[in-house]
Design a protein around this motif. Structure first.
Motif, PDB file in Angstrom:
ATOM      1  N   LEU A 216       0.168  -1.057   0.549  1.00 59.75           N
ATOM      2  CA  LEU A 216      -0.148   0.125  -0.209  1.00 59.75           C
ATOM      3  C   LEU A 216       0.814   1.818  -0.123  1.00 59.75           C
ATOM      4  CD1 LEU A 216      -2.883   1.566   0.119  1.00 59.75           C
ATOM      5  CD2 LEU A 216      -2.602   1.085   2.672  1.00 59.75           C
ATOM      6  N   VAL A 217       2.006   1.220   0.708  1.00 54.33           N
ATOM      7  CA  VAL A 217       2.143   2.239   1.187  1.00 54.33           C
ATOM      8  C   VAL A 217       3.693   2.370  -0.450  1.00 54.33           C
ATOM      9  CG1 VAL A 217       4.832   3.414   1.966  1.00 54.33           C
ATOM     10  CG2 VAL A 217       3.369   2.193   3.056  1.00 54.33           C
ATOM     11  N   SER A 218       3.823   1.598  -1.405  1.00 49.09           N
ATOM     12  CA  SER A 218       4.755   1.625  -2.306  1.00 49.09           C
ATOM     13  C   SER A 218       3.426   2.109  -3.145  1.00 49.09           C
ATOM     14  CB  SER A 218       5.098   0.648  -3.135  1.00 49.09           C
ATOM     15  OG  SER A 218       5.388  -0.073  -3.995  1.00 49.09           O
ATOM     16  N   LEU A 219       2.740   1.576  -3.426  1.00 51.89           N
ATOM     17  CA  LEU A 219       0.964   2.230  -4.058  1.00 51.89           C
ATOM     18  C   LEU A 219       1.133   3.310  -4.368  1.00 51.89           C
ATOM     19  CD1 LEU A 219      -1.175   2.228  -6.437  1.00 51.89           C
ATOM     20  CD2 LEU A 219      -2.664   1.328  -4.021  1.00 51.89           C
ATOM     21  N   ALA A 220       1.020   3.823  -3.351  1.00 56.73           N
ATOM     22  CA  ALA A 220       0.817   5.477  -2.776  1.00 56.73           C
ATOM     23  C   ALA A 220       1.646   6.911  -3.242  1.00 56.73           C
ATOM     24  CB  ALA A 220       0.506   5.921  -1.390  1.00 56.73           C
ATOM     25  N   GLN A 221       3.038   5.807  -3.170  1.00 57.80           N
ATOM     26  CA  GLN A 221       4.170   6.496  -3.343  1.00 57.80           C
ATOM     27  C   GLN A 221       4.663   6.514  -4.879  1.00 57.80           C
ATOM     28  OE1 GLN A 221       7.450   5.180  -0.456  1.00 57.80           O
ATOM     29  NE2 GLN A 221       6.613   7.114   0.733  1.00 57.80           N
ATOM     30  N   THR A 222       4.129   5.342  -5.480  1.00 58.14           N
ATOM     31  CA  THR A 222       4.641   5.583  -6.590  1.00 58.14           C
ATOM     32  C   THR A 222       3.653   6.344  -7.881  1.00 58.14           C
ATOM     33  OG1 THR A 222       4.809   2.974  -6.871  1.00 58.14           O
ATOM     34  CG2 THR A 222       4.626   3.916  -8.921  1.00 58.14           C
ATOM     35  N   GLU A 223       2.301   6.660  -7.149  1.00 55.93           N
ATOM     36  CA  GLU A 223       1.378   7.686  -7.830  1.00 55.93           C
ATOM     37  C   GLU A 223       1.459   9.392  -6.584  1.00 55.93           C
ATOM     38  OE1 GLU A 223      -0.792   7.013  -9.991  1.00 55.93           O
ATOM     39  OE2 GLU A 223      -0.522   4.527 -10.008  1.00 55.93           O
ATOM     40  N   GLY A 224       2.211   9.532  -6.392  1.00 52.07           N
ATOM     41  CA  GLY A 224       2.208  10.985  -6.422  1.00 52.07           C
ATOM     42  C   GLY A 224       1.533  10.991  -4.634  1.00 52.07           C
ATOM     43  N   ILE A 225       1.384   9.912  -4.077  1.00 56.78           N
ATOM     44  CA  ILE A 225       0.739  10.597  -3.186  1.00 56.78           C
ATOM     45  C   ILE A 225       1.647  10.383  -1.794  1.00 56.78           C
ATOM     46  CG2 ILE A 225      -1.529   9.213  -1.897  1.00 56.78           C
ATOM     47  CD1 ILE A 225      -2.721   8.568  -4.021  1.00 56.78           C
ATOM     48  N   VAL A 226       1.330  11.261  -1.156  1.00 54.95           N
ATOM     49  CA  VAL A 226       2.386  11.423   0.536  1.00 54.95           C
ATOM     50  C   VAL A 226       1.253  10.312   1.318  1.00 54.95           C
ATOM     51  CG1 VAL A 226       3.450  12.412   1.992  1.00 54.95           C
ATOM     52  CG2 VAL A 226       3.329  14.055   0.106  1.00 54.95           C
ATOM     53  N   VAL A 227       2.532   9.741   1.722  1.00 51.29           N
ATOM     54  CA  VAL A 227       1.891   8.783   2.878  1.00 51.29           C
ATOM     55  C   VAL A 227       2.051   9.768   4.673  1.00 51.29           C
ATOM     56  CG1 VAL A 227       1.734   6.333   4.197  1.00 51.29           C
ATOM     57  CG2 VAL A 227       2.038   6.375   1.968  1.00 51.29           C
ATOM     58  N   THR A 228       1.030   9.499   5.351  1.00 55.38           N
ATOM     59  CA  THR A 228       1.400  10.022   6.338  1.00 55.38           C
ATOM     60  C   THR A 228       1.436   8.889   7.254  1.00 55.38           C
ATOM     61  OG1 THR A 228       0.571  11.896   5.914  1.00 55.38           O
ATOM     62  CG2 THR A 228       0.299  11.612   8.527  1.00 55.38           C
ATOM     63  N   ALA A 229       2.011   8.445   8.197  1.00 53.40           N
ATOM     64  CA  ALA A 229       2.248   6.857   9.145  1.00 53.40           C
ATOM     65  C   ALA A 229       1.053   7.605  10.544  1.00 53.40           C
ATOM     66  CB  ALA A 229       3.450   6.312   9.444  1.00 53.40           C
ATOM     67  N   TYR A 230      -0.070   6.971  11.255  1.00 56.95           N
ATOM     68  CA  TYR A 230      -0.306   7.103  12.160  1.00 56.95           C
ATOM     69  C   TYR A 230       0.067   6.302  13.223  1.00 56.95           C
ATOM     70  CZ  TYR A 230      -4.658   4.820  11.501  1.00 56.95           C
ATOM     71  OH  TYR A 230      -6.275   3.668  10.898  1.00 56.95           O
ATOM     72  N   SER A 231      -0.619   6.778  14.392  1.00 58.60           N
ATOM     73  CA  SER A 231       0.183   5.630  15.476  1.00 58.60           C
ATOM     74  C   SER A 231       1.414   4.698  15.674  1.00 58.60           C
ATOM     75  CB  SER A 231      -1.025   3.986  15.767  1.00 58.60           C
ATOM     76  OG  SER A 231      -2.363   5.400  15.624  1.00 58.60           O
ATOM     77  N   SER A 232       2.462   5.554  14.869  1.00 60.57           N
ATOM     78  CA  SER A 232       3.700   4.988  14.462  1.00 60.57           C
ATOM     79  C   SER A 232       4.350   4.218  16.128  1.00 60.57           C
ATOM     80  CB  SER A 232       4.724   6.483  14.611  1.00 60.57           C
ATOM     81  OG  SER A 232       4.344   6.933  13.502  1.00 60.57           O
TER      82      SER A 232
ATOM     83  N   ALA B 283       9.492   5.315   9.784  1.00 68.49           N
ATOM     84  CA  ALA B 283       9.348   5.968   8.789  1.00 68.49           C
ATOM     85  C   ALA B 283       9.817   7.292   8.098  1.00 68.49           C
ATOM     86  CB  ALA B 283       8.021   6.384   9.891  1.00 68.49           C
ATOM     87  N   THR B 284      10.447   8.443   8.631  1.00 74.53           N
ATOM     88  CA  THR B 284      10.800   9.685   8.017  1.00 74.53           C
ATOM     89  C   THR B 284      11.910   9.191   6.924  1.00 74.53           C
ATOM     90  OG1 THR B 284      12.084  10.235   9.754  1.00 74.53           O
ATOM     91  CG2 THR B 284      10.019  10.939   9.621  1.00 74.53           C
ATOM     92  N   GLN B 285      12.838   8.115   6.547  1.00 69.34           N
ATOM     93  CA  GLN B 285      13.846   7.817   6.174  1.00 69.34           C
ATOM     94  C   GLN B 285      13.546   7.864   5.049  1.00 69.34           C
ATOM     95  OE1 GLN B 285      16.730   5.743   8.346  1.00 69.34           O
ATOM     96  NE2 GLN B 285      17.654   5.173   6.031  1.00 69.34           N
ATOM     97  N   ARG B 286      11.792   7.016   4.819  1.00 69.55           N
ATOM     98  CA  ARG B 286      11.172   6.307   4.000  1.00 69.55           C
ATOM     99  C   ARG B 286      10.126   7.265   2.508  1.00 69.55           C
ATOM    100  NH1 ARG B 286       8.799   2.070   4.879  1.00 69.55           N
ATOM    101  NH2 ARG B 286       8.558   2.622   7.147  1.00 69.55           N
ATOM    102  N   GLY B 287      10.586   8.646   3.330  1.00 70.30           N
ATOM    103  CA  GLY B 287       9.889   9.559   3.224  1.00 70.30           C
ATOM    104  C   GLY B 287       8.000   9.808   3.336  1.00 70.30           C
ATOM    105  N   ILE B 288       7.962   8.792   4.740  1.00 68.19           N
ATOM    106  CA  ILE B 288       6.737   9.118   4.797  1.00 68.19           C
ATOM    107  C   ILE B 288       6.989   9.932   5.927  1.00 68.19           C
ATOM    108  CG2 ILE B 288       5.371   7.138   6.386  1.00 68.19           C
ATOM    109  CD1 ILE B 288       6.029   5.075   5.306  1.00 68.19           C
ATOM    110  N   ALA B 289       5.217  10.572   6.482  1.00 69.75           N
ATOM    111  CA  ALA B 289       5.696  11.851   7.136  1.00 69.75           C
ATOM    112  C   ALA B 289       5.329  11.118   9.117  1.00 69.75           C
ATOM    113  CB  ALA B 289       4.751  12.725   6.905  1.00 69.75           C
ATOM    114  N   VAL B 290       5.219  11.710   9.281  1.00 64.03           N
ATOM    115  CA  VAL B 290       4.954  11.048  11.222  1.00 64.03           C
ATOM    116  C   VAL B 290       3.939  12.175  11.808  1.00 64.03           C
ATOM    117  CG1 VAL B 290       6.363   9.464  10.758  1.00 64.03           C
ATOM    118  CG2 VAL B 290       6.914  11.651  11.717  1.00 64.03           C
ATOM    119  N   ILE B 291       3.140  11.720  12.692  1.00 63.08           N
ATOM    120  CA  ILE B 291       2.491  12.424  13.989  1.00 63.08           C
ATOM    121  C   ILE B 291       2.665  12.235  14.947  1.00 63.08           C
ATOM    122  CG2 ILE B 291       1.084  13.419  12.057  1.00 63.08           C
ATOM    123  CD1 ILE B 291      -1.223  11.322  11.862  1.00 63.08           C
ATOM    124  N   PRO B 292       2.921  12.435  15.602  1.00 60.36           N
ATOM    125  CA  PRO B 292       2.989  11.532  17.510  1.00 60.36           C
ATOM    126  C   PRO B 292       2.583  13.251  18.492  1.00 60.36           C
ATOM    127  CG  PRO B 292       5.375  12.196  16.480  1.00 60.36           C
ATOM    128  CD  PRO B 292       4.696  12.114  15.225  1.00 60.36           C
TER     129      PRO B 292
END
Ligand code: NAD
Length: 321
Positions: free
Chosen positions: A202-218, A263-272
């Motif tokens: 799912l992460v790879s699909l979103a990133q391939t489509e130019g959609i930024v992934v935000t991780a919750y409950s890190s 998460a952040t190292q793989r281009g994902i946003a976080v919201i702790p």
């Protein structure tokens, strides 16, 4: 310490490290937001469902009045609750949420869950929650599709009420569908994402489509322990994991920083989320070191495919857990 930013497909820059507002008590919420701004946070992740948007707005207003920030320095995120998916309900509830925040646009507004519930008038109950009668009855909407709701979300952008729009808790098929019918592409996909629930496809699909992934409950089960959720107690806390602790020792960071950096190292946003100012600063400071490929492989091995934020986890014998 300022957060790096990620470029959204809407053209706006979004801070990569933000602050989560779920389960922040109303009594301390304004102070928590104020302290988080003081600690350097600029992105706030709220929602109608969190029941604290008024208090969030008070914290923001006080920070602006005291000269800590200007409105344009902040990136305020909120979400459309499921009882407001009908096309004619989206704009009125967004305007109410904006009024609670004391602002006139959201930087990002998300569809909270990909399932419409029957409308509940805010004068009857607000926030409405999952249950139609406030106690036990969940009523799924039999009339509104996600495509209709997305059209109403797009009109929020047209009217300047939201700068970017996105989705949350969508799985691959709903993302693919949205990409077919969207006039404005979702800018972000917010999902549960931690070493016990990695969702790599799912992460790879979103990133391939130019959609930024935000991780919750890190931090995985930790956030759900506050709800006394049995599923969260069924696994070891991630921060106590020998793998995560060893990586924290290796990089001279805390386990929380390792979990966020993964998460952040793989281009994902976080919201702790935390209410403690010293922990706020620690969580914000997670982008100044790198895990190596061996470290990443060790964390990849921890996937249990266990989901905590599943709607049915909240519907047991009329008890919220
Ligand atoms: P989280 O993963 O941020 O964990 C919070 C818990 O971890 C709290 O108990 C806190 O005291 C503790 N904690 C925080 N930092 C720590 C540190 N450095 N050391 C030790 N303990 C620490 O939990 P969350 O609240 O589930 O998720 C974060 C945010 O994500 C939410 O506040 C909300 O904004 C968002 N969210 C969105 C959805 C959605 O459906 N879109 C669902 C859940 C959460």
């Amino acid at each position: 310490m300022a957060s790096p930013t990620l470029k959204l497909n809407s053209g706006y820059d979004m801070p990569q490290v933000g602050f989560g507002l779920w389960k922040v008590d109303n009594a301390v919420c304004a102070d928590t937001v104020y302290n988080a701004i003081k600690a350097g946070y600029r992105l706030f992740d709220g929602a109608c469902d969190y029941g604290n948007e008024k208090e969030c707005g008070e914290g923001v207003a006080r920070a602006i009045k005291d000269g800590l920030v200007k409105r344009e320095d902040l990136f305020i995120v909120s979400k459309l609750w499921q009882t407001f998916h009908d096309e004619d309900k989206v704009e009125p509830i967004t305007r109410r949420q904006l009024a609670d925040w004391q602002i006139d646009y959201f930087d990002l507004f998300l569809v909270h869950f990909p399932a419409a519930l029957e409308y509940v008038d805010p004068s009857v109950r607000y926030p409405p929650g999952w249950f139609y009668d406030g106690k036990s009855e969940v009523r799924w909407s039999k009339t509104t599709t996600l495509q209709q709701t997305w059209g109403a979300m797009e009109r929020l952008v047209d009217k300047g009420l939201a700068r970017s729009i996105g989705v949350s808790n969508y799985q691959a098929q709903s993302v693919y569908d949205a990409l077919i019918y969207a006039r404005i592409k979702p800018a972000t996909l917010q999902i549960e994402h931690h070493p016990y629930l990695q969702q790599p496809d799912l992460v790879s699909l979103a990133q391939t489509e130019g959609i930024v992934v935000t991780a919750y409950s890190s931090f995985g089960p930790t956030g759900f322990m506050e709800l006394d959720m049995p599923r969260a107690k069924s696994v070891a806390p991630l921060m106590d994991s020998p793998v995560i602790k060893a990586l924290a020792d290796k990089h001279r960071r805390t386990p929380a920083q390792v979990l966020l950096r993964w998460a952040t190292q793989r281009g994902i946003a976080v919201i702790p989320k935390t209410s403690r100012p010293e922990v706020m600063a620690q969580n914000l400071d997670n982008t100044s070191f790198d895990l190596d490929s061996e470290d990443l492989a060790k964390i990849a091995d921890m996937d249990l495919n266990i989901r905590f934020n599943k709607p049915t986890n909240y519907f047991s014998a009329n008890k919220l857990y």
